[in-house]
Design a protein around this motif. Structure first.
Motif, PDB file in Angstrom:
ATOM      1  N   SER A 153       0.762  -1.281  -0.036  1.00 46.57           N
ATOM      2  CA  SER A 153      -0.169   0.011  -0.080  1.00 46.57           C
ATOM      3  C   SER A 153       0.869   1.153   0.091  1.00 46.57           C
ATOM      4  O   SER A 153       2.085   1.287  -0.155  1.00 46.57           O
ATOM      5  N   GLU A 154       0.248   2.350   0.371  1.00 49.74           N
ATOM      6  CA  GLU A 154       1.093   3.637   0.331  1.00 49.74           C
ATOM      7  C   GLU A 154       2.160   3.399   1.469  1.00 49.74           C
ATOM      8  O   GLU A 154       1.741   3.295   2.439  1.00 49.74           O
ATOM      9  N   PRO A 155       3.468   3.704   1.122  1.00 53.68           N
ATOM     10  CA  PRO A 155       4.291   3.507   2.323  1.00 53.68           C
ATOM     11  C   PRO A 155       4.369   4.696   3.399  1.00 53.68           C
ATOM     12  O   PRO A 155       3.908   5.727   2.702  1.00 53.68           O
ATOM     13  N   SER A 156       4.595   4.453   4.513  1.00 53.99           N
ATOM     14  CA  SER A 156       4.656   5.453   5.410  1.00 53.99           C
ATOM     15  C   SER A 156       5.957   6.314   5.329  1.00 53.99           C
ATOM     16  O   SER A 156       6.871   5.840   4.730  1.00 53.99           O
ATOM     17  N   THR A 157       6.016   7.345   5.768  1.00 50.90           N
ATOM     18  CA  THR A 157       7.318   8.211   5.830  1.00 50.90           C
ATOM     19  C   THR A 157       8.510   7.274   6.638  1.00 50.90           C
ATOM     20  O   THR A 157       9.656   7.347   6.073  1.00 50.90           O
ATOM     21  N   ARG A 158       8.106   6.469   7.470  1.00 49.77           N
ATOM     22  CA  ARG A 158       8.977   5.676   8.300  1.00 49.77           C
ATOM     23  C   ARG A 158       9.652   4.461   7.388  1.00 49.77           C
ATOM     24  O   ARG A 158      10.706   4.201   7.301  1.00 49.77           O
ATOM     25  N   ASP A 159       8.671   4.080   6.473  1.00 45.85           N
ATOM     26  CA  ASP A 159       9.082   2.932   5.496  1.00 45.85           C
ATOM     27  C   ASP A 159       9.930   3.913   4.547  1.00 45.85           C
ATOM     28  O   ASP A 159      11.042   3.127   4.410  1.00 45.85           O
ATOM     29  N   VAL A 160       9.734   4.862   4.032  1.00 44.15           N
ATOM     30  CA  VAL A 160      10.665   5.411   3.036  1.00 44.15           C
ATOM     31  C   VAL A 160      11.745   5.838   3.620  1.00 44.15           C
ATOM     32  O   VAL A 160      12.987   5.474   3.087  1.00 44.15           O
ATOM     33  N   LEU A 161      11.846   6.248   4.769  1.00 44.17           N
ATOM     34  CA  LEU A 161      13.279   6.708   5.299  1.00 44.17           C
ATOM     35  C   LEU A 161      13.988   5.438   5.708  1.00 44.17           C
ATOM     36  O   LEU A 161      15.249   5.595   5.648  1.00 44.17           O
ATOM     37  N   GLY A 162      13.530   4.555   6.256  1.00 41.96           N
ATOM     38  CA  GLY A 162      14.218   3.253   6.452  1.00 41.96           C
ATOM     39  C   GLY A 162      14.799   2.620   5.149  1.00 41.96           C
ATOM     40  O   GLY A 162      15.944   2.138   5.293  1.00 41.96           O
ATOM     41  N   ALA A 163      14.012   2.684   4.191  1.00 41.74           N
ATOM     42  CA  ALA A 163      14.560   2.218   2.926  1.00 41.74           C
ATOM     43  C   ALA A 163      15.942   2.992   2.449  1.00 41.74           C
ATOM     44  O   ALA A 163      16.786   2.572   1.749  1.00 41.74           O
ATOM     45  N   LEU A 164      15.607   4.312   2.541  1.00 40.01           N
ATOM     46  CA  LEU A 164      16.679   5.175   2.100  1.00 40.01           C
ATOM     47  C   LEU A 164      17.787   5.048   2.784  1.00 40.01           C
ATOM     48  O   LEU A 164      18.983   5.043   2.301  1.00 40.01           O
ATOM     49  N   ASP A 165      17.715   4.644   4.146  1.00 42.94           N
ATOM     50  CA  ASP A 165      18.850   4.712   5.007  1.00 42.94           C
ATOM     51  C   ASP A 165      19.627   3.112   4.380  1.00 42.94           C
ATOM     52  O   ASP A 165      20.860   3.076   4.427  1.00 42.94           O
ATOM     53  N   GLU A 166      18.684   2.163   4.194  1.00 44.23           N
ATOM     54  CA  GLU A 166      19.128   0.932   3.991  1.00 44.23           C
ATOM     55  C   GLU A 166      19.998   1.067   2.451  1.00 44.23           C
ATOM     56  O   GLU A 166      21.132   0.468   2.459  1.00 44.23           O
ATOM     57  N   SER A 167      19.434   1.930   1.555  1.00 39.52           N
ATOM     58  CA  SER A 167      20.257   2.065   0.503  1.00 39.52           C
ATOM     59  C   SER A 167      21.328   2.745   0.581  1.00 39.52           C
ATOM     60  O   SER A 167      22.551   2.335  -0.096  1.00 39.52           O
ATOM     61  N   LEU A 168      21.591   3.838   1.326  1.00 37.36           N
ATOM     62  CA  LEU A 168      22.801   4.545   1.552  1.00 37.36           C
ATOM     63  C   LEU A 168      23.744   3.558   2.237  1.00 37.36           C
ATOM     64  O   LEU A 168      25.086   3.728   1.850  1.00 37.36           O
ATOM     65  N   VAL A 169      23.523   2.777   3.140  1.00 37.42           N
ATOM     66  CA  VAL A 169      24.366   1.609   3.747  1.00 37.42           C
ATOM     67  C   VAL A 169      25.019   0.860   2.760  1.00 37.42           C
ATOM     68  O   VAL A 169      26.100   0.466   2.712  1.00 37.42           O
ATOM     69  N   ALA A 170      24.168   0.375   1.773  1.00 37.80           N
ATOM     70  CA  ALA A 170      24.621  -0.682   0.973  1.00 37.80           C
ATOM     71  C   ALA A 170      25.517   0.015  -0.415  1.00 37.80           C
ATOM     72  O   ALA A 170      26.275  -0.320  -0.705  1.00 37.80           O
TER      73      ALA A 170
END
Length: 178
Positions: free
Chosen positions: A153-170
């Motif tokens: 469904s529509e991601p929450s801000t928390r979902d998006v921020l978590g994914a962005l952080d995960e991507s930056l780490v990778a």
């Protein structure tokens, strides 16, 4: 006198187990809403979020008001940014994130452009199923790499921020040093 059978014993155990658990859900608290999320890279990365996006960024994440001041640019999927500008940001070692239903379509239009093909050693294109709501792209050596995220469904801000952080780490792990 009542005779106890195996069925009666099992039923009694089942009722006892269910009744002992009946109130547990009311007693548990959802710490995920009250617990402040922590980030490994996002809270030390200057972030630009396009005005068109409805993301409420916590104050501990540094946001900047212009793309040229950011290391991570979060853009809507229907951005006016063209492939040449995206290429310039990527070659300047910035990370691009496209957010929205057409994120992958926009990314692929950039990746298939002549501008990208002149600079990056493209090794084909892939489309995800289901189409991602967030595509995060970065330059790694002579290539670009993407992380793609889909939510039911529509991601929450928390979902998006978590994914962005995960991507930056990778991306940090994939980026050659020296």
């Amino acid at each position: 006198m009542r005779q106890y059978t195996r069925r009666t014993a099992l039923r009694a155990c089942g009722v006892a187990a269910c009744s002992s658990l009946a109130g547990c859900s009311a007693l548990q608290t959802d710490d995920s809403d009250t617990e402040k999320p922590t980030y490994e890279r996002l809270d030390v990365t200057p972030v630009y979020v396009a005005d068109e996006l409805d993301l409420s960024i916590p104050p501990d994440i540094e946001t900047v008001s212009a793309p040229h001041n950011a290391d991570l640019l979060v853009l809507p999927d229907d951005t006016d940014t063209d492939a040449t500008q995206a290429l310039e940001w990527l070659t300047d070692d910035r990370v691009l994130a496209l957010l929205g239903e057409n994120a992958e379509t926009t990314w692929l239009s950039w990746a298939r452009s002549d501008a990208f093909n002149d600079v990056f050693d493209t090794q084909g294109y892939s489309e995800s199923e289901p189409a991602p709501t967030l595509v995060v792209a970065a330059k790694v050596g002579l290539n670009t790499t993407t992380s793609r995220y889909s939510w039911g469904s529509e991601p929450s801000t928390r979902d998006v921020l978590g994914a962005l952080d995960e991507s930056l780490v990778a991306i940090e792990k994939w980026t050659p040093t020296g």
